[in-house]
Design an enzyme around this catalytic site. Structure first.
Site, PDB file in Angstrom:
ATOM      1  N   TYR A   7     -19.432 -76.853 109.194  1.00  0.00           N
ATOM      2  CA  TYR A   7     -20.849 -76.532 109.109  1.00  0.00           C
ATOM      3  C   TYR A   7     -21.647 -77.335 110.140  1.00  0.00           C
ATOM      4  O   TYR A   7     -22.097 -76.785 111.144  1.00  0.00           O
ATOM      5  CB  TYR A   7     -21.376 -76.813 107.698  1.00  0.00           C
ATOM      6  N   GLU A  63     -27.306 -67.605 104.608  1.00  0.00           N
ATOM      7  CA  GLU A  63     -26.409 -66.513 104.212  1.00  0.00           C
ATOM      8  C   GLU A  63     -26.695 -65.237 105.010  1.00  0.00           C
ATOM      9  O   GLU A  63     -25.762 -64.501 105.357  1.00  0.00           O
ATOM     10  CB  GLU A  63     -26.515 -66.250 102.711  1.00  0.00           C
TER      11      GLU A  63
END
Length: 544
Positions: free
Chosen positions: A411, A337
Site C-alpha cells: 500500500y 476502493e
C-alpha cells in the site's frame, strides 16, 4: 510513547487493510496452494468466455444453492478441466450436452472428466450445480466469505467479500487471476422484502410471490473476486456524470434509513470520478455503470459495484492514515476502493504475488485525489505522512504460483515508490500521460510486474531495473550517507542492490540541485554546511 502508539495503531490498520490477511507471512506452501495459485494443465487448455451465475440465498439457514453455466473456448485438446469450490461448499453435479460428468475432488480443486472431444477453437459449455453453507466472514473483508448481519431494523443485511481467499469460497469457477471471464450474468434470488444488488447493470426483475429475483449483466471482463452479492433493505438514487466517454450512470444503493446522509456524503463519488479520469483516463466500465453499495463491512473494490461501509465518515472510519490532516478531506473508502476500478479491475495482476500493482497504484491515487483538489504540496504531505505505516517486513512481491501476496507495505511503500518515481520523471504532465497510458495499453488485461516495469522504463526514458529491484524485491531503503568537512561534501548510496544509482534532489547552500550518488564515494565542493534531501524521495540519510 503517545506518538509511537499512534503510529503502531496505523500500522495495524494498514497491515490488514482490504485484502485477506490469511495469505500474508506464509512461508511453507502446500499442494493445495499450488492447485489454487498455479496455471495447472487442467486450467491452461481453455479460455473463459462467459458465466451465468445463478444463486439462491437463504438467510435464515445461512445457506446458498445454485448453478454456474461456464462457457469456454478450447485452446488445445484436453479432456480434464479444473473448477474450484472451497469446503464446506459442494458441487452436486456437472453436465455437458445433457451428459453427467465424473468429478474428482482434491481439496478445493475439482477435476472434471469430459466426454465430448475438446477440439481447438470450439466454444463449449459446462453446467455446474452447487450448494452449501459458505464460510462466514467473521471480520470482513479481511477473512472473507459471506457476511450475515442485521440492519438497525432487524432485517437481514448480507454481503460477500473474497479477495485473496478466492471467489471459490462461495461459487464454482476458474479461480485464478490470469483468466478473466469476458462477460457474465448474475441472477440472485433473495428474500421478498430485500433487494439483491450485484455487478454491472440490472437487466431483469422476475415477478415471484415469495422472493425477489434480480438479474444483473456485466458487459466487460471481470476478475472472480470482483463478483459480489449484496442483499439489504436498499433504496436507490442516482446521477449522471459527464465524463470523458460521455454520460456515465452513477448509482447508489444504501439502507433506507441512510438515504439522506448518503445523498450528501456520496458527493465524494463524482469528485473522485473527475479527478481519476484526469489522472488515469476514462472510467473503464461505462457500459456497466458505476455503483456504490452499502454493506455491513468496511468496503471492497468489486467491479462496477464498489462496496461501502465507512459509516459515512471522512478518512478511514474517521481517522487520518497520514497523520497530516489531509486524510480527513475525503472518505477513504470511496476514494481508495473506487480507485481500484483502474488498478485491480481494469489492470489486474495475473498472479496475486504481484498485488502491489493493485494496492500500490491505488494507494498512490489517494494523494493524486488531493493533488487535483488541493494542490501538489497537500498531496506530498499526505503520501509522505503515510510512511509512518511502512514496516519493511518483507518484499512487496510475493511468491509466485502458490496464491501468495507480498507485504502489506504494498500500500504505502508502493505509493511512496511511485511518488519518488514522479520526481525522477521531472515532468508532471508526462507522468500523468504515463499513468493514463498504462490504463490504455493494458485496458481490460491481466498483467505481470515485468510488463508494468517495462512500460514505465520505456515511457520514462529511464532504465528503472535497479529502481524496481530495490523497492519491490528487497526490504532495504536506499540510504544517502554523507559527510561535510572543510567545504567538501562526500556522499554515496548504502543499503542498495547492485548497480543502484538513482539520482536525488538536494538543497545545497539554499539552492536545489541533483546529485548522482553511487555505491562508491563521490565528492563535491560546497560553500557551507547547509544540506538537505528533498522530502519527496523515499530514502533514508545518514550524516557521518
Amino acid at each position: 510513547m503517545k506518538n509511537f502508539l499512534l503510529a503502531f495503531s496505523a500500522i495495524l490498520l494498514i497491515s490488514t487493510c482490504h485484502s485477506q490477511g490469511l495469505l500474508q507471512g506464509k512461508e511453507k506452501f502446500t499442494h493445495q496452494d499450488t492447485l489454487r495459485g498455479s496455471i495447472t494443465p487442467e486450467r491452461a487448455w481453455w479460455d473463459l468466455t462467459y458465466y451465468f451465475l445463478d444463486v439462491k440465498v437463504l438467510a435464515k439457514k445461512k445457506y446458498i444453492s445454485g448453478s454456474n453455466t461456464i462457457q469456454y473456448r478450447v485452446l488445445k485438446p484436453f479432456q480434464v478441466m479444473q473448477i474450484d469450490l472451497q469446503e464446506p461448499m459442494r458441487i452436486t453435479s456437472v453436465y455437458q450436452d445433457n451428459k453427467k460428468l465424473k468429478v474428482t475432488r482434491d481439496g478445493s480443486a475439482h477435476f472434471i472428466t469430459l466426454i465430448k472431444p475438446q477440439t481447438t477453437g470450439t466454444i463449449n459449455t459446462l453446467y455446474v450445480s452447487y450448494d452449501g453453507k459458505p464460510k462466514e466472514a467473521i471480520n470482513a473483508p479481511w477473512d472473507g466469505g459471506f457476511s450475515w448481519k442485521k440492519d438497525q431494523n432487524g432485517k437481514d443485511f448480507i454481503a460477500t467479500s473474497c479477495q485473496g481467499l478466492g471467489a471459490s469460497v462461495w461459487w464454482p469457477n476458474k479461480d485464478h487471476m490470469y483468466d478473466e471471464v469476458d462477460s457474465m450474468h448474475i441472477r440472485i434470488t433473495a428474500p421478498k422484502d430485500l433487494i439483491p444488488v450485484s455487478n454491472g447493470r440490472l437487466v431483469h426483475i422476475q415477478d415471484h410471490p415469495k422472493a425477489n429475483i434480480y438479474t444483473w449483466f456485466v458487459n466487460n471482463p471481470i476478475n472472480n473476486y470482483g463478483v459480489n452479492v449484496n442483499i439489504g433493505d436498499y433504496t436507490n438514487f442516482s446521477e449522471v456524470f459527464k465524463g470523458e466517454k460521455g454520460d456515465l450512470d452513477m448509482n447508489y444503493y444504501v439502507l433506507k434509513e441512510n438515504l439522506e446522509i448518503a445523498k450528501d456524503h456520496f458527493k465524494d463519488a463524482p469528485k473522485m470520478m473527475k479527478a481519476f479520469e484526469h489522472w488515469f483516463g476514462p472510467y473503464p466500465f461505462y457500459e456497466d455503470s458505476f455503483k456504490l453499495v452499502e454493506v455491513p463491512y468496511l468496503g471492497m473494490e468489486h467491479q462496477s459495484s464498489v462496496t461501502y461501509g465507512n459509516q459515512y465518515k471522512q478518512g478511514y472510519l474517521g481517522r487520518d492514515l497520514s497523520g497530516t490532516g489531509w486524510g480527513l478531506k475525503f472518505d477513504f473508502i470511496i476514494i481508495h476502493e473506487a480507485g481500484h476500478e483502474w488498478f485491480a479491475n481494469n489492470i489486474t495482476n495475473k498472479d496475486i504475488a504481484d498485488m502491489w500493482i493493485h494496492e500500490g497504484f491505488t494507494s498512490y491515487s489517494e494523494n493524486l485525489f488531493l493533488d487535483y483538489y488541493y494542490g501538489k504540496d497537500a498531496s506530498a504531505d499526505y503520501v509522505i505522512g503515510t510512511r509512518a505505516n511502512i514496516q519493511n517486513d518483507k518484499p512487496l512481491i510475493g511468491t509466485y504460483n502458490v496464491n501468495n501476496e507480498g507485504s502489506s507495505d504494498m500500500y504505502y511503500k508502493g505509493a511512496n515508490m511511485l511518488h519518488t518515481l514522479r520526481q525522477l520523471i521531472e515532468d508532471d504532465e508526462k507522468w500523468r500521460q504515463m499513468l493514463r497510458g498504462l490504463n490504455s495499453e493494458f485496458y481490460h488485461q491481466t498483467v505481470t510486474t515485468k510488463q508494468i516495469e517495462d512500460y514505465l522504463s520505456e515511457h520514462s526514458g529511464i532504465d528503472l531495473t535497479e529502481f524496481f529491484n530495490q523497492y519491490l524485491r528487497t526490504i532495504k531503503i536506499p540510504t544517502l550517507e554523507y559527510e561535510i568537512k572543510k567545504g567538501e561534501l562526500k556522499y554515496r548510496w548504502t543499503d542498495i542492490v547492485e548497480d543502484f544509482d538513482m539520482p536525488i534532489q538536494v538543497d545545497i547552500d539554499g539552492k536545489s540541485e541533483w546529485l548522482f550518488p553511487k555505491a562508491k564515494w563521490q565528492t563535491k565542493n560546497i560553500k557551507s554546511d547547509s544540506f538537505n534531501i528533498d522530502r519527496d524521495f523515499y530514502v533514508n540519510s545518514n550524516k557521518i
